[in-house]
Design a protein around this motif. Structure first.
Motif, PDB file in Angstrom:
ATOM      1  N   HIS A 153      52.996  38.507  42.464  1.00 49.55           N
ATOM      2  CA  HIS A 153      51.877  39.385  42.105  1.00 49.55           C
ATOM      3  C   HIS A 153      50.906  38.704  41.142  1.00 49.55           C
ATOM      4  O   HIS A 153      49.691  38.984  41.183  1.00 49.55           O
ATOM      5  N   GLU A 154      51.380  37.805  40.310  1.00 48.57           N
ATOM      6  CA  GLU A 154      50.464  37.047  39.450  1.00 48.57           C
ATOM      7  C   GLU A 154      49.584  36.126  40.294  1.00 48.57           C
ATOM      8  O   GLU A 154      48.372  36.012  40.057  1.00 48.57           O
ATOM      9  N   PHE A 155      50.202  35.491  41.272  1.00 44.99           N
ATOM     10  CA  PHE A 155      49.461  34.632  42.184  1.00 44.99           C
ATOM     11  C   PHE A 155      48.419  35.452  42.947  1.00 44.99           C
ATOM     12  O   PHE A 155      47.251  35.044  43.083  1.00 44.99           O
ATOM     13  N   ASP A 156      48.817  36.614  43.448  1.00 46.38           N
ATOM     14  CA  ASP A 156      47.903  37.473  44.197  1.00 46.38           C
ATOM     15  C   ASP A 156      46.668  37.822  43.375  1.00 46.38           C
ATOM     16  O   ASP A 156      45.534  37.780  43.880  1.00 46.38           O
ATOM     17  N   ALA A 157      46.884  38.196  42.122  1.00 43.70           N
ATOM     18  CA  ALA A 157      45.766  38.588  41.260  1.00 43.70           C
ATOM     19  C   ALA A 157      44.798  37.429  41.063  1.00 43.70           C
ATOM     20  O   ALA A 157      43.571  37.610  41.088  1.00 43.70           O
ATOM     21  N   LEU A 158      45.318  36.240  40.903  1.00 44.89           N
ATOM     22  CA  LEU A 158      44.456  35.065  40.726  1.00 44.89           C
ATOM     23  C   LEU A 158      43.741  34.705  42.027  1.00 44.89           C
ATOM     24  O   LEU A 158      42.590  34.252  42.005  1.00 44.89           O
ATOM     25  N   VAL A 159      44.385  34.918  43.165  1.00 47.51           N
ATOM     26  CA  VAL A 159      43.718  34.705  44.451  1.00 47.51           C
ATOM     27  C   VAL A 159      42.535  35.662  44.572  1.00 47.51           C
ATOM     28  O   VAL A 159      41.436  35.271  44.983  1.00 47.51           O
ATOM     29  N   LEU A 161      40.845  36.946  42.180  1.00 47.55           N
ATOM     30  CA  LEU A 161      39.816  36.487  41.249  1.00 47.55           C
ATOM     31  C   LEU A 161      38.987  35.361  41.858  1.00 47.55           C
ATOM     32  O   LEU A 161      37.745  35.417  41.864  1.00 47.55           O
ATOM     33  N   VAL A 162      39.649  34.331  42.363  1.00 48.09           N
ATOM     34  CA  VAL A 162      38.945  33.182  42.925  1.00 48.09           C
ATOM     35  C   VAL A 162      38.176  33.589  44.174  1.00 48.09           C
ATOM     36  O   VAL A 162      37.039  33.150  44.398  1.00 48.09           O
ATOM     37  N   PHE A 163      38.759  34.446  44.998  1.00 51.07           N
ATOM     38  CA  PHE A 163      38.085  34.946  46.198  1.00 51.07           C
ATOM     39  C   PHE A 163      36.810  35.680  45.806  1.00 51.07           C
ATOM     40  O   PHE A 163      35.765  35.527  46.441  1.00 51.07           O
ATOM     41  N   ASN A 164      36.875  36.473  44.755  1.00 54.54           N
ATOM     42  CA  ASN A 164      35.772  37.336  44.344  1.00 54.54           C
ATOM     43  C   ASN A 164      34.646  36.585  43.636  1.00 54.54           C
ATOM     44  O   ASN A 164      33.461  36.796  43.912  1.00 54.54           O
ATOM     45  N   ALA A 191      46.072  37.507  31.694  1.00 50.84           N
ATOM     46  CA  ALA A 191      45.715  38.844  32.183  1.00 50.84           C
ATOM     47  C   ALA A 191      44.448  39.361  31.514  1.00 50.84           C
ATOM     48  O   ALA A 191      43.632  40.050  32.144  1.00 50.84           O
ATOM     49  N   ALA A 192      44.264  39.024  30.246  1.00 47.33           N
ATOM     50  CA  ALA A 192      43.092  39.492  29.502  1.00 47.33           C
ATOM     51  C   ALA A 192      41.804  38.836  29.962  1.00 47.33           C
ATOM     52  O   ALA A 192      40.708  39.301  29.614  1.00 47.33           O
ATOM     53  N   GLU A 193      41.914  37.766  30.753  1.00 45.72           N
ATOM     54  CA  GLU A 193      40.732  37.031  31.201  1.00 45.72           C
ATOM     55  C   GLU A 193      40.412  37.248  32.678  1.00 45.72           C
ATOM     56  O   GLU A 193      39.664  36.483  33.272  1.00 45.72           O
ATOM     57  N   LEU A 194      40.959  38.302  33.269  1.00 45.20           N
ATOM     58  CA  LEU A 194      40.772  38.544  34.699  1.00 45.20           C
ATOM     59  C   LEU A 194      39.621  39.493  34.994  1.00 45.20           C
ATOM     60  O   LEU A 194      39.384  39.832  36.156  1.00 45.20           O
ATOM     61  N   GLU A 195      38.912  39.921  33.965  1.00 45.17           N
ATOM     62  CA  GLU A 195      37.834  40.888  34.166  1.00 45.17           C
ATOM     63  C   GLU A 195      36.490  40.194  34.345  1.00 45.17           C
ATOM     64  O   GLU A 195      36.037  39.462  33.462  1.00 45.17           O
ATOM     65  N   TYR A 196      35.897  40.418  35.500  1.00 45.98           N
ATOM     66  CA  TYR A 196      34.553  39.915  35.803  1.00 45.98           C
ATOM     67  C   TYR A 196      33.751  41.102  36.321  1.00 45.98           C
ATOM     68  O   TYR A 196      34.049  41.624  37.402  1.00 45.98           O
ATOM     69  N   HIS A 197      32.754  41.541  35.547  1.00 52.05           N
ATOM     70  CA  HIS A 197      32.068  42.795  35.839  1.00 52.05           C
ATOM     71  C   HIS A 197      30.640  42.630  36.339  1.00 52.05           C
ATOM     72  O   HIS A 197      30.027  43.613  36.755  1.00 52.05           O
ATOM     73  N   ARG A 210      37.502  46.928  40.264  1.00 50.03           N
ATOM     74  CA  ARG A 210      38.237  45.826  40.900  1.00 50.03           C
ATOM     75  C   ARG A 210      38.946  44.981  39.847  1.00 50.03           C
ATOM     76  O   ARG A 210      40.078  44.544  40.051  1.00 50.03           O
ATOM     77  N   SER A 211      38.288  44.740  38.730  1.00 46.78           N
ATOM     78  CA  SER A 211      38.906  43.975  37.655  1.00 46.78           C
ATOM     79  C   SER A 211      40.123  44.700  37.091  1.00 46.78           C
ATOM     80  O   SER A 211      41.147  44.075  36.785  1.00 46.78           O
ATOM     81  N   GLU A 212      40.012  46.006  36.965  1.00 44.45           N
ATOM     82  CA  GLU A 212      41.149  46.803  36.487  1.00 44.45           C
ATOM     83  C   GLU A 212      42.313  46.702  37.466  1.00 44.45           C
ATOM     84  O   GLU A 212      43.474  46.535  37.061  1.00 44.45           O
ATOM     85  N   ARG A 213      41.992  46.799  38.745  1.00 42.70           N
ATOM     86  CA  ARG A 213      43.026  46.688  39.781  1.00 42.70           C
ATOM     87  C   ARG A 213      43.677  45.316  39.728  1.00 42.70           C
ATOM     88  O   ARG A 213      44.903  45.187  39.819  1.00 42.70           O
ATOM     89  N   ARG A 214      42.879  44.275  39.563  1.00 43.87           N
ATOM     90  CA  ARG A 214      43.378  42.898  39.505  1.00 43.87           C
ATOM     91  C   ARG A 214      44.330  42.721  38.317  1.00 43.87           C
ATOM     92  O   ARG A 214      45.392  42.103  38.448  1.00 43.87           O
TER      93      ARG A 214
END
Length: 231
Positions: A153-159, A161-164, A191-197, A210-214
């Protein structure tokens, strides 16, 4: 609405089929090279132990936290479902919130695609775009994290992010704190750096959700849409 859901369902099913075919091809290649499971089963226990040790050294066997090196992971079906929900499936080329020509499941049109706004593509081509874009995002994550181990699930979240946002936006120059967190192995800081708005210089409400979901995916393996959880 029903037609859109049918379209999403066909895209998901087609993507699973393509991945299964690729795995089958890999298994066949391994068999040809004498690396099939039957060969391993016939090896002595000492040889088996040696193989397991090599796999552990290579980062292929999960550690106590269920983490492996990113090069041994690919996007899960749950993440594909979430990504398709977020991006939608559009077979006519349109401009996204940042103004870029886009089609399929969030595929940014490139010159080589030979498409213009208003052009229409088939579901099969949308599926090809998605499959290739996911592979690009997966490789981007692998380059980003290096030998840092991740859960699925950590990998998925980063995928996601990069996809988005694109690999360039998670570079050390543009996302220094994310890269620092990865370098220090601080998963909470990651995790704190996964938000891109923002897109096109403006804050987009859809990207906030989407960032919250990620972040929820990364921290808790929760793939549900936060908008639906609040409904």
């Amino acid at each position: 609405m029903a037609r859109l859901e049918d379209k999403r369902r066909r895209i998901r099913a087609g993507l699973r089929t393509k991945r299964k075919k690729r795995k089958a091809a890999f298994a066949l290649s391994a068999s040809v090279m004498g690396l099939n499971t039957a060969a391993l089963d016939s090896a002595t226990s000492m040889q088996q132990a040696g193989v397991i040790a090599q796999m552990q050294d290579a980062g292929a066997i999960p550690d106590a936290n269920g983490r492996v090196e990113a090069r041994f992971l690919e996007t899960s079906d749950e993440m594909k479902e979430a990504l398709i929900e977020e991006e939608g499936v559009r077979l006519t080329v349109y401009r996204d919130v940042a103004g870029y020509p886009t089609v399929g499941v969030g595929h940014l049109v490139k010159p080589g695609d030979k498409l213009r706004v208003g052009d229409r593509i088939s579901e099969e081509r949308a599926l090809d775009f998605l499959d290739r874009d996911l592979q690009i995002a997966e490789r981007g994550v692998q380059r980003l994290v290096g030998d840092l181990r991740l859960t699925q699930h950590e990998f998925d979240a980063l995928v996601d992010l990069v996809f988005n946002v694109g690999e360039g936006n998670v570079s050390e120059a543009r996302s220094p704190r994310l890269n620092e967190a990865i370098a220090s192995g601080d998963y909470t800081a990651i995790a704190a750096e996964l938000e891109y708005h923002h897109a096109g210089g403006a804050k987009a409400k859809g990207l906030v959700y989407r960032s919250e979901r990620r972040t929820n995916i990364f921290l808790e393996a929760t793939y549900e849409d936060p908008r639906e959880l609040r409904a």
